[in-house]
Structure formats: C-alpha cells, structure tokens
Design a protein around this motif. Sequence first.
Motif, PDB file in Angstrom:
ATOM      1  N   HIS A 148       3.472  -5.853 -10.650  1.00  0.00           N
ATOM      2  CA  HIS A 148       2.548  -4.748 -10.370  1.00  0.00           C
ATOM      3  C   HIS A 148       2.467  -3.907 -11.640  1.00  0.00           C
ATOM      4  N   ASP A 154      -0.847  -6.421 -18.465  1.00  0.00           N
ATOM      5  CA  ASP A 154      -0.787  -7.553 -17.549  1.00  0.00           C
ATOM      6  C   ASP A 154      -0.765  -8.891 -18.265  1.00  0.00           C
ATOM      7  N   TYR A 175       6.864   0.028  -6.535  1.00  0.00           N
ATOM      8  CA  TYR A 175       6.394  -0.810  -5.444  1.00  0.00           C
ATOM      9  C   TYR A 175       4.872  -0.805  -5.402  1.00  0.00           C
ATOM     10  N   ALA A 176       4.287  -1.951  -5.167  1.00  0.00           N
ATOM     11  CA  ALA A 176       2.838  -2.029  -5.017  1.00  0.00           C
ATOM     12  C   ALA A 176       2.401  -1.171  -3.835  1.00  0.00           C
ATOM     13  N   GLU A 182       6.869  -4.373  -0.370  1.00  0.00           N
ATOM     14  CA  GLU A 182       6.255  -5.141  -1.452  1.00  0.00           C
ATOM     15  C   GLU A 182       7.256  -5.438  -2.571  1.00  0.00           C
TER      16      GLU A 182
END
Length: 214
Positions: A148, A154, A175-176, A182
């Motif tokens: 994430h 990315d 956490y997403a 997640e």
Amino acid sequence: MLTRRDLMKLGLMSFPVLNWGPSVALARPKSGDAATSPPTRPFVVELPIPPVAQAVQTLDPAPGPAAHQRFFDFPPRLFYETHQKEAKHSFHPDLPENLIWGFDGIFPGPTFHARYGEPIIVRFHNDLPANHVGFGIPETSTHLHNAHAASESDGFPTDFFFSGQCKDNHYPNIYAGGDPREALGTLWYHDHRVDFTTQTFTRVLLVSTSFSMS
C-alpha cells in the motif's frame, strides 16, 4: 433429443480438444530434438537465507519531501540503501557461475524487516553496466508487490530510471484504508520495467527475496 443447452455443453467440452489439441501436438518436440539440462545432484544445496537489510543513519542527499505524497503525515523513521549491480552467482555446485543483476549483487536479494507504524525510505541505486550489450536492459523500476504505497513509490512500469541514477521509494507502512484486517505479511520486491518482464526473470534481473511486514 438434444437441446440447445446440450449442444452448448458439447461444444464447450470439445473446444479444448479440437482447438488446442493439434496445437499442443505440433508444439511437442520430436524424440531427440529436445535440449537436455546438464546433470546435477539433487538436494545438495541448503536453502539460501538472504541477509537482512540494515538501516543507515542518513541519506546523502536527503530525500526531497516534495517528491512524495503525505511525506509529513508519515515521516520516515528509517532509511535504507541498496545497489542494483552485476555479479557472479552459482545456482548449483555442478553448474558454472552465471552473471546476474541483483540487489546488492546477490540472489536472492536482502530481506527488509518493516513494521506497521514505522515509515521508511529505501533508496535504490542503479549501478548496472551502462553500456551493456545483449540480453537485458540496465533500466529499472522497483515494485514492492501488493504494498500500500503512493504512485510515485510504487515502481510503476514506466517510472524507470537509468544506470548511474537512484530513486527513493517512500513506504508509509500503514493499513490499506486504515483497516487492520488489510494487514500484510511477507511481500516481495522486483524489477518492474515496462516491456522487459521476460528478460527480467530469465536473466534473474533484480528478483529479490522478501519485504517482511509485522
């Protein structure tokens, strides 16, 4: 009496045989034509345990906050550097050494131990041979698979950089959607340069081990 449903079922069942069977048969090498692998002894090499990446005190030059989304919301607490470079590697004691392109020149690459709530920055140095000729291309974009992370960190396929350059990836380690369900465990990072996936994995170009989240 056959219904249309029955005919459709028969058509679907026969499709692989009629359409794929001949192709598979034609693609199968004839006896004596197939290349054979060199003989190797099984189960003589222990499972390789990659080293754990160690954090550094600072990065020089310092990361640019403007290059990262929500940098100040998730300021990095730890910094890492890894060098993508060419090296020799033996995949088996019965085989000769091979040239690989690896993170820190090893395969598998180092493992990063990361924790939720502890943002980090990893600086990836492209030290691959700039004038390389042949299989592979010394342009990289490192993707942390399933992480994430913001788009600029990315490892997007077209966000590649060249030999002699470096790039910082900011991993907020959150956490997403803020949902603890997640949570992720072991991830893996790898080269993601557009249009060069086959060369990447055939040449063992920058295939790492893992990014362990806890």
